[in-house]
Scaffold this active site. Sequence first.
Site, PDB file in Angstrom:
ATOM      1  N   SER A 103      18.674  45.591  11.893  1.00  0.00           N
ATOM      2  CA  SER A 103      19.844  45.719  11.392  1.00  0.00           C
ATOM      3  C   SER A 103      19.924  46.694  10.203  1.00  0.00           C
ATOM      4  O   SER A 103      19.726  48.041  10.601  1.00  0.00           O
ATOM      5  CB  SER A 103      20.135  44.394  10.536  1.00  0.00           C
ATOM      6  OG  SER A 103      21.444  44.196  10.337  1.00  0.00           O
ATOM      7  N   ASP A 127      19.286  45.397  17.056  1.00  0.00           N
ATOM      8  CA  ASP A 127      20.635  44.461  16.816  1.00  0.00           C
ATOM      9  C   ASP A 127      21.749  45.268  15.723  1.00  0.00           C
ATOM     10  O   ASP A 127      22.201  44.518  15.015  1.00  0.00           O
ATOM     11  CB  ASP A 127      20.569  43.088  16.716  1.00  0.00           C
ATOM     12  CG  ASP A 127      21.910  42.409  17.102  1.00  0.00           C
ATOM     13  OD1 ASP A 127      22.262  42.650  18.032  1.00  0.00           O
ATOM     14  OD2 ASP A 127      22.368  41.448  16.237  1.00  0.00           O
ATOM     15  N   HIS A 266      20.828  37.534  16.199  1.00  0.00           N
ATOM     16  CA  HIS A 266      20.740  38.735  15.170  1.00  0.00           C
ATOM     17  C   HIS A 266      19.436  38.950  14.600  1.00  0.00           C
ATOM     18  O   HIS A 266      18.842  40.069  14.690  1.00  0.00           O
ATOM     19  CB  HIS A 266      21.637  38.968  13.999  1.00  0.00           C
ATOM     20  CG  HIS A 266      21.694  39.953  13.291  1.00  0.00           C
ATOM     21  ND1 HIS A 266      22.096  41.210  13.642  1.00  0.00           N
ATOM     22  CD2 HIS A 266      21.723  40.334  11.863  1.00  0.00           C
ATOM     23  CE1 HIS A 266      21.964  42.284  12.798  1.00  0.00           C
ATOM     24  NE2 HIS A 266      21.867  41.599  11.758  1.00  0.00           N
TER      25      HIS A 266
END
Length: 289
Positions: A103, A127, A266
Amino acid sequence: MGVPVPPVERLTFALADGRTLSALRFGSSSPRITLLHGAGLNAHTWDTTVLALGQSALVLDLPGHGDSSWRDDLDYTPRALAGDVAAALDAWTDAPQVVVGQSLGGLTGAALAAARPDLVAELIVVDITPGIDTSAGPAALREFYAGPTDFASRDELVDRAIAFGFGGARPDTERGVFHNTRIRADGRVEWKHHFAHLAAQALAAHHAGDGATPSVLSAAGWDDLTTTAAPITLVRALHGFVSSADAEEFARRLPDARVVVLDATHNAQETAPAPLAELIASAHASAGM
């Protein structure tokens, strides 16, 4: 027979402006793998992945997270964070790294690779892409962190995380909350990371009518990725934030990059640590380390 636990050491590096950056160093040899977490997390999110990896690794608390100092300028954009990370890698490593960023950590890794190619042998982005739809998962995260910012107990926070759909099994959520919170002098529990406090302020400003919203995504991320000389892998979590369309755009913009899909959420480092560790180990081997 259980997985052997490597030696681990908490490191602290003093930045030029007086702030400190904190990290965990796993293993007894010089690390060749550096792990960067996402917004609102900390180094401990990588614990199970590091155990599955079984190799020395440097795992940072990004600025404003974990035991690292908050930034007075409130600048948590990837390029600002990458400057701090580069300073720490200059001090703590002696060879280019396989940099794995999830992220916000992924965009920070891209900014690092673009600005300091000497530090990055390979980049694995987990992700995230600069073009993801911020009205979906990231918006839910902002709402989650937007308030309240202090609680009567950690159990209250665990309940909130599970209610928002961000928790896994309750024991796993309890562990994550423990590492991501602190108890104040008045006995109240608060998030350790700066993002929760900034999200609350931004949401209040938005409701007041100025339209403010916290975001770390920008077109600069594509510039950083396209100018990165190191091999790049995008890990798309099947139940995460990166859609198939996002992954297709990534592959179109970066035709030499590899795209891998994992059956994970995630926070793939927590929900699919073994396959993610296998992918990291493969990158480590291909880089000749």
